[in-house]
Design a protein around this motif. Sequence first.
Motif, short mmCIF file in Angstrom:
data_model
loop_
_atom_site.label_atom_id
_atom_site.label_comp_id
_atom_site.label_asym_id
_atom_site.label_seq_id
_atom_site.Cartn_x
_atom_site.Cartn_y
_atom_site.Cartn_z
N GLN A 146 -11.92 0.19 2.86
CA GLN A 146 -11.23 -1.06 3.20
C GLN A 146 -11.08 -1.90 1.94
O GLN A 146 -11.97 -1.96 1.11
CB GLN A 146 -12.07 -1.83 4.21
N GLY A 147 -9.93 -2.51 1.80
CA GLY A 147 -9.70 -3.32 0.60
C GLY A 147 -8.90 -2.57 -0.45
O GLY A 147 -8.29 -3.18 -1.31
N ASP A 148 -8.90 -1.23 -0.41
CA ASP A 148 -8.06 -0.46 -1.32
C ASP A 148 -6.69 -0.27 -0.68
O ASP A 148 -6.58 0.08 0.50
CB ASP A 148 -8.69 0.91 -1.62
N LEU A 149 -5.65 -0.49 -1.47
CA LEU A 149 -4.29 -0.48 -0.94
C LEU A 149 -3.51 0.78 -1.29
O LEU A 149 -3.76 1.39 -2.32
CB LEU A 149 -3.49 -1.64 -1.55
N VAL A 150 -2.53 1.12 -0.45
CA VAL A 150 -1.53 2.12 -0.83
C VAL A 150 -0.22 1.39 -1.08
O VAL A 150 0.22 0.60 -0.25
CB VAL A 150 -1.28 3.16 0.29
N VAL A 165 -9.52 0.60 -6.44
CA VAL A 165 -8.47 1.62 -6.60
C VAL A 165 -7.23 1.21 -5.82
O VAL A 165 -7.32 0.86 -4.64
CB VAL A 165 -8.96 3.00 -6.11
N VAL A 166 -6.10 1.23 -6.48
CA VAL A 166 -4.81 1.04 -5.80
C VAL A 166 -4.12 2.39 -5.83
O VAL A 166 -3.91 2.96 -6.91
CB VAL A 166 -3.94 0.00 -6.55
N GLY A 169 12.52 6.64 7.27
CA GLY A 169 11.81 6.71 8.55
C GLY A 169 10.45 7.39 8.47
O GLY A 169 9.64 7.28 9.39
N LYS A 170 10.19 8.10 7.37
CA LYS A 170 8.94 8.86 7.29
C LYS A 170 7.87 8.16 6.45
O LYS A 170 6.75 8.65 6.31
CB LYS A 170 9.20 10.24 6.68
N ARG A 171 8.21 7.00 5.90
CA ARG A 171 7.26 6.33 4.99
C ARG A 171 5.92 6.04 5.62
O ARG A 171 4.88 6.35 5.05
CB ARG A 171 7.86 5.02 4.52
N GLY A 172 5.98 5.42 6.81
CA GLY A 172 4.76 5.00 7.50
C GLY A 172 3.82 6.16 7.70
O GLY A 172 2.62 6.07 7.41
N LYS A 173 4.40 7.27 8.14
CA LYS A 173 3.61 8.46 8.42
C LYS A 173 2.93 8.98 7.14
O LYS A 173 1.75 9.35 7.14
CB LYS A 173 4.53 9.53 9.00
N HIS A 174 3.69 8.98 6.05
CA HIS A 174 3.15 9.51 4.79
C HIS A 174 2.07 8.58 4.21
O HIS A 174 1.10 9.05 3.63
CB HIS A 174 4.28 9.72 3.78
N VAL A 175 2.25 7.30 4.38
CA VAL A 175 1.24 6.35 3.89
C VAL A 175 -0.05 6.52 4.68
O VAL A 175 -1.15 6.57 4.11
CB VAL A 175 1.76 4.89 4.00
N LYS A 176 0.09 6.64 6.00
CA LYS A 176 -1.08 6.80 6.86
C LYS A 176 -1.85 8.07 6.48
O LYS A 176 -3.08 8.06 6.39
CB LYS A 176 -0.60 6.89 8.32
N ARG A 177 -1.12 9.14 6.23
CA ARG A 177 -1.75 10.40 5.85
C ARG A 177 -2.52 10.25 4.53
O ARG A 177 -3.61 10.80 4.36
CB ARG A 177 -0.67 11.47 5.72
N THR A 178 -1.95 9.48 3.62
CA THR A 178 -2.62 9.25 2.33
C THR A 178 -3.95 8.52 2.54
O THR A 178 -4.99 8.93 2.02
CB THR A 178 -1.70 8.42 1.40
N VAL A 179 -3.90 7.44 3.34
CA VAL A 179 -5.12 6.66 3.62
C VAL A 179 -6.18 7.54 4.26
O VAL A 179 -7.36 7.51 3.87
CB VAL A 179 -4.79 5.47 4.55
N ALA A 239 3.87 -4.09 -7.26
CA ALA A 239 2.91 -3.56 -8.25
C ALA A 239 2.49 -4.68 -9.20
O ALA A 239 1.29 -4.84 -9.48
CB ALA A 239 3.53 -2.40 -9.02
N TRP A 240 3.44 -5.47 -9.66
CA TRP A 240 3.10 -6.58 -10.55
C TRP A 240 2.23 -7.62 -9.83
O TRP A 240 1.31 -8.20 -10.41
CB TRP A 240 4.36 -7.26 -11.10
N GLY A 241 2.54 -7.84 -8.54
CA GLY A 241 1.75 -8.78 -7.75
C GLY A 241 0.29 -8.34 -7.68
O GLY A 241 -0.63 -9.15 -7.88
N ILE A 242 0.09 -7.07 -7.41
CA ILE A 242 -1.27 -6.53 -7.30
C ILE A 242 -1.96 -6.58 -8.66
O ILE A 242 -3.11 -7.00 -8.79
CB ILE A 242 -1.24 -5.08 -6.76
N LEU A 243 -1.21 -6.15 -9.68
CA LEU A 243 -1.75 -6.17 -11.04
C LEU A 243 -2.27 -7.53 -11.46
O LEU A 243 -3.38 -7.65 -11.99
CB LEU A 243 -0.62 -5.82 -12.01
#
Length: 193
Positions: free
Chosen positions: A167-171, A137-138, A150-160, A185-189
């Motif tokens: 482990q191994g699933d990315l946001v 799952v990505v 400035g809030k990106r990191g915080k929001h990503v952490k909350r999602t995880v 996204a293309w890189g991951i795809l």
Amino acid sequence: MKVTNAEIVISAVSQKQYPNDQLPEIALAGRSNVGKSSFINKLINRKNLARTSSKPGKTQTLNFYRINDAFYFVDVPGYGYAKVSKTEREKWGKMMEEYFETRDTLKAVFLITDIRHEPTRDDIQMYDFLKHFDLPVVVVATKLDKIPKGKRGKHVKRTVETLQMEQGDLVLPFSSETGEGKDQAWGILSKYL
Ligand SMILES: Nc1nc2c(ncn2[C@@H]2O[C@H](COP(=O)(O)OP(=O)(O)OP(=O)(O)O)[C@@H](O)[C@H]2O)c(=O)[nH]1
Ligand SMILES: [Mg+2]
């Protein structure tokens, strides 16, 4: 990948309608109105190949888009829309189970969430459902344009944390509005194809 060809092949409601040419497949799952169809359009540079709407519940069937005759994007109907009857919801559940349980060519699922908000109970259920089938799952945290940098990191952490991601699933922070995250996204795809 340079997209030279993208076409809808079928809107399917059951397994016998799925394409059977064995191309690899990436599915887009997520809440109604979160931006699944917009994600597809952005990646393939098409304004409205995958039909979008400001009203939830636009995509009701499994829509198979063949890209460059190389793989499929499958736009999956959204969940979590309150104004859906019990019968509709059960129909949706059966369609999901049939698809995710049986689709051998499915390589990974891009679960789209809204980066502004904590993942909902439905998002958690969907993540767990996909992991139950051992699918990679990505999590694409979209609408990135709507939060300050400035809030990106915080929001990503909350999602995880809220999804208790393996482990191994990315946001992947993403915006269909600005195209941010598109190259990643293309890189991951391409790793899954
Ligand atoms: N600002 C912003 N708006 C977005 C973004 N992605 C989608 N939207 C908007 O969100 C709304 C829903 O987008 P869709 O792509 O139709 O959502 P969907 O998940 O396919 O919805 P259903 O098919 O109903 O499940 C539309 O009004 C889009 O313009 C984004 O990254 N940023
Ligand atoms: Mg849609």
